[in-house]
Design a protein around this motif. Sequence first.
Motif, PDB file in Angstrom:
ATOM      1  N   ILE A  47       4.655  -3.473  12.712  1.00  0.00           N
ATOM      2  CA  ILE A  47       4.643  -4.738  11.981  1.00  0.00           C
ATOM      3  C   ILE A  47       3.853  -4.903  10.851  1.00  0.00           C
ATOM      4  CG2 ILE A  47       3.887  -7.417  12.040  1.00  0.00           C
ATOM      5  CD1 ILE A  47       4.560  -7.418  15.241  1.00  0.00           C
ATOM      6  N   ILE A  48       4.310  -4.786   9.566  1.00  0.00           N
ATOM      7  CA  ILE A  48       3.603  -4.965   8.524  1.00  0.00           C
ATOM      8  C   ILE A  48       3.084  -6.376   8.198  1.00  0.00           C
ATOM      9  CG2 ILE A  48       3.193  -4.685   5.919  1.00  0.00           C
ATOM     10  CD1 ILE A  48       5.600  -2.617   6.156  1.00  0.00           C
ATOM     11  N   ALA A  49       1.728  -6.819   8.629  1.00  0.00           N
ATOM     12  CA  ALA A  49       1.350  -8.103   8.596  1.00  0.00           C
ATOM     13  C   ALA A  49       1.073  -8.528   7.313  1.00  0.00           C
ATOM     14  CB  ALA A  49      -0.070  -8.222   9.441  1.00  0.00           C
ATOM     15  N   ASP A  50       0.595  -7.760   6.426  1.00  0.00           N
ATOM     16  CA  ASP A  50       0.372  -8.148   4.947  1.00  0.00           C
ATOM     17  C   ASP A  50       0.001  -6.875   4.250  1.00  0.00           C
ATOM     18  OD1 ASP A  50      -2.438  -7.406   5.365  1.00  0.00           O
ATOM     19  OD2 ASP A  50      -2.738  -9.337   5.824  1.00  0.00           O
TER      20      ASP A  50
ATOM     21  N   LEU B 177       1.189   2.438  -2.322  1.00  0.00           N
ATOM     22  CA  LEU B 177       2.075   1.596  -1.948  1.00  0.00           C
ATOM     23  C   LEU B 177       2.471   1.581  -0.439  1.00  0.00           C
ATOM     24  CD1 LEU B 177       4.294  -0.620  -2.683  1.00  0.00           C
ATOM     25  CD2 LEU B 177       5.940   1.153  -2.871  1.00  0.00           C
ATOM     26  N   LEU B 178       1.808   0.327   0.336  1.00  0.00           N
ATOM     27  CA  LEU B 178       2.191   0.137   1.730  1.00  0.00           C
ATOM     28  C   LEU B 178       1.608   1.235   2.655  1.00  0.00           C
ATOM     29  CD1 LEU B 178       5.886  -0.903   1.036  1.00  0.00           C
ATOM     30  CD2 LEU B 178       4.183  -2.351   2.109  1.00  0.00           C
ATOM     31  N   THR B 179       0.306   1.560   2.465  1.00  0.00           N
ATOM     32  CA  THR B 179      -0.418   2.585   3.083  1.00  0.00           C
ATOM     33  C   THR B 179      -1.263   1.841   4.124  1.00  0.00           C
ATOM     34  OG1 THR B 179      -2.572   2.583   1.885  1.00  0.00           O
ATOM     35  CG2 THR B 179      -0.309   3.879   1.113  1.00  0.00           C
TER      36      THR B 179
ATOM     37  N   SER C  77      -2.488  -2.059   3.623  1.00  0.00           N
ATOM     38  CA  SER C  77      -1.972  -3.006   4.415  1.00  0.00           C
ATOM     39  C   SER C  77      -2.392  -3.119   5.894  1.00  0.00           C
ATOM     40  CB  SER C  77      -0.411  -2.437   4.543  1.00  0.00           C
ATOM     41  OG  SER C  77       0.081  -1.990   3.269  1.00  0.00           O
ATOM     42  N   ARG C  78      -2.035  -4.134   6.564  1.00  0.00           N
ATOM     43  CA  ARG C  78      -2.358  -4.369   8.080  1.00  0.00           C
ATOM     44  C   ARG C  78      -0.843  -3.916   8.673  1.00  0.00           C
ATOM     45  NH1 ARG C  78      -5.401  -9.111   6.369  1.00  0.00           N
ATOM     46  NH2 ARG C  78      -7.732  -8.596   7.191  1.00  0.00           N
ATOM     47  N   PHE C  79      -1.249  -2.667   9.459  1.00  0.00           N
ATOM     48  CA  PHE C  79      -0.079  -2.275  10.335  1.00  0.00           C
ATOM     49  C   PHE C  79      -0.494  -2.698  11.671  1.00  0.00           C
ATOM     50  CE2 PHE C  79       0.906   1.245   6.924  1.00  0.00           C
ATOM     51  CZ  PHE C  79       1.551   0.450   6.252  1.00  0.00           C
ATOM     52  N   TRP C  80       0.443  -3.304  12.401  1.00  0.00           N
ATOM     53  CA  TRP C  80       0.299  -3.479  13.796  1.00  0.00           C
ATOM     54  C   TRP C  80       1.267  -2.954  14.670  1.00  0.00           C
ATOM     55  CZ3 TRP C  80      -0.342  -9.563  12.979  1.00  0.00           C
ATOM     56  CH2 TRP C  80      -1.505  -9.867  12.166  1.00  0.00           C
TER      57      TRP C  80
END
Length: 297
Positions: A205-208, A226-228, A232-235
Amino acid sequence: MNNIITETNFEDLKLYHRGKVRDVYDLGNAFLIVATDRISAFDVVFNEGIPDKGKILTQISKYWFELTKNIIENHIISFEVEEYPTECLKYKNILFGRSMLVKKTKPILIEAVIRGYLSGSGWNEYKNSNSVCGVKLENGLLDSSKLSEPIFTPATKEAAGKHDENISFERMKEIVGIETSEFVKHKGIEIYNLAYKHALENGIIIADTKMEFGFYENKIILIDELLTPDSSRFWPMDEYQSGRTQKSLDKQFVREYLISINFNKKPPAPKLPQIVIENTSKIYHKAYKLITGRDLN
């Protein structure tokens, strides 16, 4: 795991900027960005590095830049060291896997933050006002609740050592203009939606996330990383449950250790135990494999 690189000193290249993680060199017509293995928490940079962190950040960015290039142009010229200017080639063993040659842009001094879930500073603000950065949200949301649709919540980019400040979209329009603000918001949400769907299929899940944009030849392009796990918050999807703080595929072990020793969030940084360093490296590797489907070379 390879040697840990916490600092680069390329004597015959012009150091342009040293950030919390990245060293940027000015090559005249382009920038060379080198992701070191430095780690920061609470805006404090630590002396110890995290094995492979810089390579993982660079390779995850490479993956997402390729996936999103049809949405918006980005600043990448090349990730291949053999294609860099000749003055860089003597450092190829250090640059391999952790560097990118990029276009010189004029950065838009606003961080484009897109939130699909309520967490962190957004959750704290919601508890007080039922809104985040001026965006009114429905009643009854919990910590880590999924939002009905992603929201755009910009933040100012502050100098090193200072905390970025969340602002409203209206304030962003005052700072950088209406047209620029609308474009960045639209593209940021479009990128998030594509990445969110892709990551969910792979158990994340990419929370933000936060993105950065800049002007190149009078048009706005995507810059920075980008999107690291650092942006980002990865859950892990299989452990997600709203109403509580989630486990994150990032520097969670570092933050938890610092909280356990009552770190005052100011320099000098305390020494990180080896077990914290090793566990953090494993988490970064896990994030890389879940996103890309492969192990780091």
